[in-house]
Design an enzyme around this catalytic site. Structure first.
Site, PDB file in Angstrom:
ATOM      1  N   TYR A  42      -4.524   5.557  -8.001  1.00  0.00           N
ATOM      2  CA  TYR A  42      -4.799   5.553  -6.556  1.00  0.00           C
ATOM      3  C   TYR A  42      -6.130   4.865  -6.290  1.00  0.00           C
ATOM      4  O   TYR A  42      -7.150   5.502  -6.093  1.00  0.00           O
ATOM      5  CB  TYR A  42      -4.812   6.978  -6.015  1.00  0.00           C
ATOM      6  CG  TYR A  42      -5.063   7.053  -4.523  1.00  0.00           C
ATOM      7  CD1 TYR A  42      -4.282   6.325  -3.633  1.00  0.00           C
ATOM      8  CD2 TYR A  42      -6.067   7.846  -4.015  1.00  0.00           C
ATOM      9  CE1 TYR A  42      -4.516   6.385  -2.274  1.00  0.00           C
ATOM     10  CE2 TYR A  42      -6.302   7.918  -2.648  1.00  0.00           C
ATOM     11  CZ  TYR A  42      -5.520   7.188  -1.777  1.00  0.00           C
ATOM     12  OH  TYR A  42      -5.750   7.251  -0.431  1.00  0.00           O
ATOM     13  N   TYR A  89       0.857  -1.196   0.000  1.00  0.00           N
ATOM     14  CA  TYR A  89       0.000   0.000   0.000  1.00  0.00           C
ATOM     15  C   TYR A  89       0.896   1.251   0.000  1.00  0.00           C
ATOM     16  O   TYR A  89       1.325   1.726   1.040  1.00  0.00           O
ATOM     17  CB  TYR A  89      -0.900  -0.006   1.240  1.00  0.00           C
ATOM     18  CG  TYR A  89      -2.062   0.942   1.123  1.00  0.00           C
ATOM     19  CD1 TYR A  89      -3.297   0.487   0.690  1.00  0.00           C
ATOM     20  CD2 TYR A  89      -1.931   2.290   1.423  1.00  0.00           C
ATOM     21  CE1 TYR A  89      -4.364   1.357   0.564  1.00  0.00           C
ATOM     22  CE2 TYR A  89      -2.990   3.165   1.303  1.00  0.00           C
ATOM     23  CZ  TYR A  89      -4.203   2.693   0.872  1.00  0.00           C
ATOM     24  OH  TYR A  89      -5.271   3.552   0.740  1.00  0.00           O
TER      25      TYR A  89
END
Lengths: 139, 374
Positions: free
Chosen positions: B327, B277
């Site tokens: 994103y 992440y």
């Protein structure tokens, strides 16, 4: 209070929880919450003590205002319409008594701030309310 | 131990600025893609997990899904790994057999900055906004400031994360940012919140992602090569989460990584590719150290010399990740894990990828281990 028989005292409503902190700032005093059961200091106050899990509402004590810069960062992007204008620093200050705060180090320039630098609380008015900032201090 | 569930379909929309579409449109579009990928129709799905769309109800009614189990999760990206875990748990508990996981994000067109007064980070904006503290990026800037001070990690070392992921994105036709970035470009780029440069920040773009997860016993009969969900774990670091963690989440990541691998019956050395992440590039360093690929404070050195690039010892974020592909808050990285296991990744394919790990270091640490074999 309405409802069933309570086993614990009602918690401090969240919107009131920081009132003693802000009242302290108005008087030039930095206060943190203290567990009435085990004495552990904590900030923000929270409902339950992280040390002994007591849910009793904390009392508030004044601390020295001395601490160290845990870390800092310099804003170059203006996210907030109101508030400081870039470039400005934001610091995480670890108080000598333990709890941490988010604040700003006031000094000549942002470049003067260093990680682990000793600092001392100073009190200012900002947008009509008292805030606590930190200035470099002697080690 | 054999896996109880597998990803049998994945879908992604184009990524970029798509002002005609809202989050529900994008999530629904991705789900149609995932269903088509799986060779299924909406009626074949009986579970629904929705995140960052307006609600499970909008998605279900738009797509004609009548689930026997449905839940909405908040928009935070840390929920993507949690959602995969929840889907497998729901299947294991017999609540449903095939779960659609849907995510839609119109942040670019909606003008999200992740730092305006209404988007304040943490639980006590009263204590942060007066000092100008806002945005998750600043939180990671504070973490990296201390981390760099403790371990002597340099900007030049950190740059390797952004430069590597951009090189991966250049091989991914669906990536938003595909132009290569040099170290000089990186160092000359503007600070957003110093010590983080523009290239250390994730993109803000529109898009949608969906996955279909089913009970493993039926996965092999479907059109796609299943990606088995072999292991997962989660650990909150929510006490004192208004402040950067002293250990950069190291112990929680280590615990989650160990539990996920143990559940999967795999070793760290079995991991062929890692999806981290990468909301902000320092998080990749924290994840690598927490998972034990290197020691504390060593990730700045460890990632050099192509080690996290394609062809390296541990390819990381082969799609380009949040920094360069899109994103999609972890959702896209989970899809990339599946595509790597299927061998669909073309120029960015990790040869023979059999085990791929996803990890999210955040106040809710999570990891998922995907495998090709069951």
């Amino acid at each position: 209070m309405p409802g069933q028989k309570a086993r614990v005292a009602p918690p401090t409503p969240g919107r009131e929880a920081l009132a003693p902190f802000h009242e302290g700032l108005e008087r030039g005093e930095l206060r943190v919450a203290r567990c009435t059961a085990c004495g552990r200091l904590r900030f923000p106050p929270r409902v339950v003590c992280g040390g002994c899990a007591s849910p009793e509402p904390p009392d508030w004590v004044a601390v020295s205002g001395r601490g160290r810069v845990w870390s800092y960062a310099i804003f170059h992007k203006q996210y907030l319409a109101e508030g400081p204008q870039v470039p400005y620093n934001v610091a995480v200050v670890a108080l000598d008594e333990g709890p941490r705060l988010i604040s700003t180090v006031v000094s000549g320039t942002s470049g003067d701030v260093e990680v682990d630098m000793p600092v001392q609380a100073v009190f200012e008015q900002s947008n009509g309310r008292a805030v606590v900032k930190f200035r470099p201090a002697d080690a | 131990m054999s896996a109880a569930a597998a990803v049998i379909g994945v879908g992604t929309t184009p990524f970029g600025r798509m002002p005609a579409f809202n989050a529900d449109d994008l999530g629904g579009w991705a789900l149609l893609e995932a269903l088509a990928d799986a060779g299924l129709g909406p009626a074949d799905v009986d579970g629904l997990i929705a995140s960052r769309v307006s609600s499970y109800e909008t998605i279900a009614s738009n797509l004609g899904i009548q689930p026997s189990w449905a839940v909405s999760l908040p928009a935070e990206g840390r929920m993507s790994g949690a959602a995969v875990q929840l889907a497998v748990a729901a299947i294991g508990a017999g609540l449903c057999r095939r779960v659609a996981l849907v995510y839609g994000n119109d942040g670019k067109s909606a003008g999200a900055t992740y730092g305006s007064a209404g988007e304040a980070y943490g639980t006590s904006p009263d204590l942060t906004l007066p000092y100008g503290m806002t945005s998750p990026g600043a939180f990671y800037a504070l973490m990296f400031g201390r981390y760099a001070h403790l371990y002597g990690v340099t900007q030049e070392q950190l740059a390797t994360v952004a430069l590597t992921f951009r090189r991966h994105a250049s091989l991914n036709e669906n990536a938003v940012m595909r132009d290569l970035v040099s170290l000089e470009d990186y160092l000359a780029s503007r600070w957003v919140v110093e010590p983080l440069h523009l290239f250390d920040y994730c993109l803000i773009n529109d898009g949608g992602v969906a996955l279909i997860i089913s009970a493993a016993d039926e996965a092999a009969d479907l059109v796609q090569t299943p990606a088995y969900v072999h292991g997962f774990a989660q650990q909150g670091q929510l006490v004192e989460s208004d402040f950067p963690p002293e250990d950069f989440w190291h112990d929680a990541i280590a615990d989650v990584g160990a539990r996920a691998l143990a559940m999967a019956g795999r070793e760290r050395a079995d991991v062929d590719a890692l999806m981290v992440y990468d909301n902000f590039s320092p998080n990749v360093l924290f994840a690598l150290e927490g998972l034990g690929f290197c020691g504390r404070g060593e990730a700045g050195d460890w990632i050099q010399d192509g080690r996290i690039g394609l062809g390296g010892e541990l390819p990381v974020n082969t799609s380009g990740g949040h920094l360069s592909e899109s994103y999609m808050q972890g959702w896209g990285l989970n899809v990339e894990a599946v595509r790597q296991l299927r061998g669909e990744c073309g120029d960015r394919q990790v040869a023979g990828a059999a085990v791929v790990q996803y990890v999210c270091s955040s106040p809710l640490v999570s990891s998922v281990i995907y495998g090709r074999e069951n």
